[in-house]
Every structure is written in C-alpha cells, then in structure tokens.
Scaffold this active site. Structure first.
Site, PDB file in Angstrom:
ATOM      1  N   GLU A 121       1.263  -1.731   0.153  1.00  0.00           N
ATOM      2  CA  GLU A 121       0.196   0.002   0.025  1.00  0.00           C
ATOM      3  C   GLU A 121       1.032   1.439   0.399  1.00  0.00           C
ATOM      4  O   GLU A 121       1.414   1.207   1.046  1.00  0.00           O
ATOM      5  CB  GLU A 121      -0.867  -0.072   0.982  1.00  0.00           C
ATOM      6  CG  GLU A 121      -1.548   1.176   1.489  1.00  0.00           C
ATOM      7  CD  GLU A 121      -2.611   1.201   2.742  1.00  0.00           C
ATOM      8  OE1 GLU A 121      -2.802  -0.222   3.200  1.00  0.00           O
ATOM      9  OE2 GLU A 121      -2.602   2.490   2.544  1.00  0.00           O
ATOM     10  N   ARG A 169       0.018  10.370   0.611  1.00  0.00           N
ATOM     11  CA  ARG A 169       0.327  11.623   1.257  1.00  0.00           C
ATOM     12  C   ARG A 169       1.502  12.361   0.688  1.00  0.00           C
ATOM     13  O   ARG A 169       1.729  13.343   1.178  1.00  0.00           O
ATOM     14  CB  ARG A 169       0.751  10.675   2.376  1.00  0.00           C
ATOM     15  CG  ARG A 169       0.094  10.626   3.424  1.00  0.00           C
ATOM     16  CD  ARG A 169      -0.259  10.430   4.958  1.00  0.00           C
ATOM     17  NE  ARG A 169      -0.558   9.045   4.874  1.00  0.00           N
ATOM     18  CZ  ARG A 169       0.035   8.324   6.136  1.00  0.00           C
ATOM     19  NH1 ARG A 169       0.927   8.888   7.237  1.00  0.00           N
ATOM     20  NH2 ARG A 169      -0.473   6.939   6.022  1.00  0.00           N
ATOM     21  N   LYS A 179     -10.989  -1.867   6.528  1.00  0.00           N
ATOM     22  CA  LYS A 179     -10.294  -1.572   7.341  1.00  0.00           C
ATOM     23  C   LYS A 179     -10.764  -1.157   9.020  1.00  0.00           C
ATOM     24  O   LYS A 179     -11.631  -0.632   8.835  1.00  0.00           O
ATOM     25  CB  LYS A 179      -9.318  -0.490   6.445  1.00  0.00           C
ATOM     26  CG  LYS A 179      -7.811   0.234   7.782  1.00  0.00           C
ATOM     27  CD  LYS A 179      -7.370   0.572   6.795  1.00  0.00           C
ATOM     28  CE  LYS A 179      -6.144   1.968   7.238  1.00  0.00           C
ATOM     29  NZ  LYS A 179      -5.347   2.507   6.462  1.00  0.00           N
TER      30      LYS A 179
HETATM   31  O1  LIG Z   1      -2.606   6.214   5.321  1.00  0.00           O
HETATM   32  C1  LIG Z   1      -3.539   6.272   5.212  1.00  0.00           C
HETATM   33  O2  LIG Z   1      -5.064   5.572   5.157  1.00  0.00           O
HETATM   34  C2  LIG Z   1      -3.762   4.947   6.794  1.00  0.00           C
HETATM   35  O3  LIG Z   1      -5.339   4.799   7.121  1.00  0.00           O
HETATM   36  C3  LIG Z   1      -3.075   5.099   7.658  1.00  0.00           C
HETATM   37  C4  LIG Z   1      -1.940   4.208   7.596  1.00  0.00           C
HETATM   38  O4  LIG Z   1      -2.641   2.960   7.864  1.00  0.00           O
HETATM   39  C5  LIG Z   1      -1.136   4.272   9.189  1.00  0.00           C
HETATM   40  O5  LIG Z   1       0.032   5.717   8.960  1.00  0.00           O
HETATM   41  C6  LIG Z   1      -0.108   3.107   9.282  1.00  0.00           C
HETATM   42  O6  LIG Z   1       0.350   3.375  10.000  1.00  0.00           O
HETATM   43  P1  LIG Z   1       1.665   2.607  10.938  1.00  0.00           P
HETATM   44  O7  LIG Z   1       0.673   3.436  12.713  1.00  0.00           O
HETATM   45  O8  LIG Z   1       2.733   3.215  11.168  1.00  0.00           O
HETATM   46  O9  LIG Z   1       1.305   1.337  10.822  1.00  0.00           O
END
Ligand SMILES: O=C(O)C(=O)C[C@H](O)[C@H](O)COP(=O)(O)O
Length: 212
Positions: free
Chosen positions: A45, A49, A133
């Site tokens: 994924e 961003r 999700k």
């Molecule tokens: O970008 C998106 O659509 C999101 O929902 C955010 C990501 O799922 C988180 O940034 C996961 O990052 P960690 O917390 O480091 O595992």
C-alpha cells in the site's frame, strides 16, 4: 459479494501483512518494493500522502514483478480517480464518507474503507463492504476490541492498521475476523535512509511467516 470485492479479498489473502508505505523519494520506491516482495510480502500500500507517490506507484508497477500495488490515504473521489489512472489493484481509505463511497460505485479500483466502531462497521456493511480496514487499530482498542466485533458482526472481515508492530501483529492475526494486517514496521525510516534493503527483506520475511 461483488466481483470487485471478491478480487480485493483474493489480494488481501495473499499475505498476512500489507506494508503501508510513505515514500518521499521516488528513487527509493523500486528497491524498497523489491526488498519487501523478496521477503514474501507482495501486497503493498503506497500512501498518496507524498508528492512522489504517483511516480512511486508507476515505477513499482513497471519494474517490480510480483508486486501487487494499491494506494493508501485515499480520501475522496479525486484520490480514487488517481488510483484508477495509476492502475492500482486496490485503494485504501482511513475512513469513509458518502462522497467517497459514491465515487467508489463508479470506480474499477476496489476500495477498502475503514471503520472503528460497530455503527461505522454496520454502515459500511449496508453499503456492501464486508471487507473493511479497522483504523486506527491500536489506538481504538486493539485486538481485544476488534475480536469483540466478531460475535455480532461475523460477516465482516478486517485489515487492522495503525500502531501495529511485529510483536502485536499475531494477536490480530489469530482473530477469526482478521484477513490481514497493515503496518509500516518492515520499512522503518532509519533502514530506508540507510538503504539497508537486506534488513528490510529480513523484517519482511519475519512478517510473512506470521500466520493469518
Ligand atoms: O494512510 C492511510 O490510509 C491510513 O489509514 C494510515 C495508515 O494505515 C497508518 O499510517 C499506518 O501506519 P502505522 O501506524 O505506522 O502502522
């Protein structure tokens, strides 16, 4: 389940963990994807961003055989449109809005929208999303919370994401309502900056060996 959702299910079943990647530098995209795929995690994924994200997706799709590339941080119709143009295999959203779900109806790219409460889960189920999700997973109550949703809502399966680490991932993967787990721990910033692809492959292999 629609054909698009069935396709998404087949993708999410490919590996116990989906790396969630934030890539600023397009030069890192291909070696990073190769390192992850080599470790056994083919479903990636790439979050939308960063400015570089579309080029990263293009480069990985063109150069990394066996990678199944999806987009992340898809917030609206425009994000979904970009994902479709880029040929993404799926698109992931951190939530869901009526406008995004409307746009998804007309998109070829399967959407994985997020929920974090029973009402949100039920709302998405009404819209036809049995795959969701769960975000932000750890901050919302973690595996205990998500497991509790399986009794009243067993027809929904989740990809929990947010704050999950190598140590915590198994507690999610043993839940009946978890299809795969999302996380960024296989590609920590320091290893990326050091271009330590071997170390990333090692973390990827450890994640790939977890049981879904
Ligand atoms: O970008 C998106 O659509 C999101 O929902 C955010 C990501 O799922 C988180 O940034 C996961 O990052 P960690 O917390 O480091 O595992």
């Amino acid at each position: 389940m629609s054909e698009r959702q069935a396709g998404l299910e087949a993708i999410l079943k490919q590996a116990p963990v989906v790396p969630v990647l934030v890539i600023d530098d397009v030069a890192l995209a291909v070696p990073l994807a190769r390192a992850l795929v080599e470790g056994g995690l083919p479903v990636l994924e790439i979050t939308l961003r960063t400015k570089a994200a579309p080029d990263c997706i293009r480069a990985i799709r063109a150069e990394v055989k066996n990678a199944i590339v999806g987009s992340g941080t898809v917030l609206d119709a425009q994000g979904l449109e970009i994902s479709e143009e880029l040929g993404c295999a799926f698109a992931v959203s951190p939530g869901a809005t009526p406008a995004l779900l409307d746009a998804a109806k007309g998109s070829k790219t399967p959407l994985l929208p997020a929920s974090r409460s029973p009402s949100e889960t039920m709302f998405l189920l009404e819209k036809g999303y049995a795959l969701q999700k769960f975000f932000p997973a750890e901050q919302s109550g973690g595996a205990a919370y998500l497991g509790a949703l399986a009794s009243p809502l067993p027809q929904v399966r989740f990809c929990p994401t947010g704050g999950i680490t190598a140590e915590i991932a198994p507690s999610y993967l043993k839940l009946a309502n978890v299809i795969t787990v999302g996380g960024s721990w296989m590609a920590p910033k320091a290893l990326l900056a050091a271009k330590d692809w071997a170390a990333i492959t090692k973390l990827s292999a450890a994640a790939a060996s977890l049981k879904a």
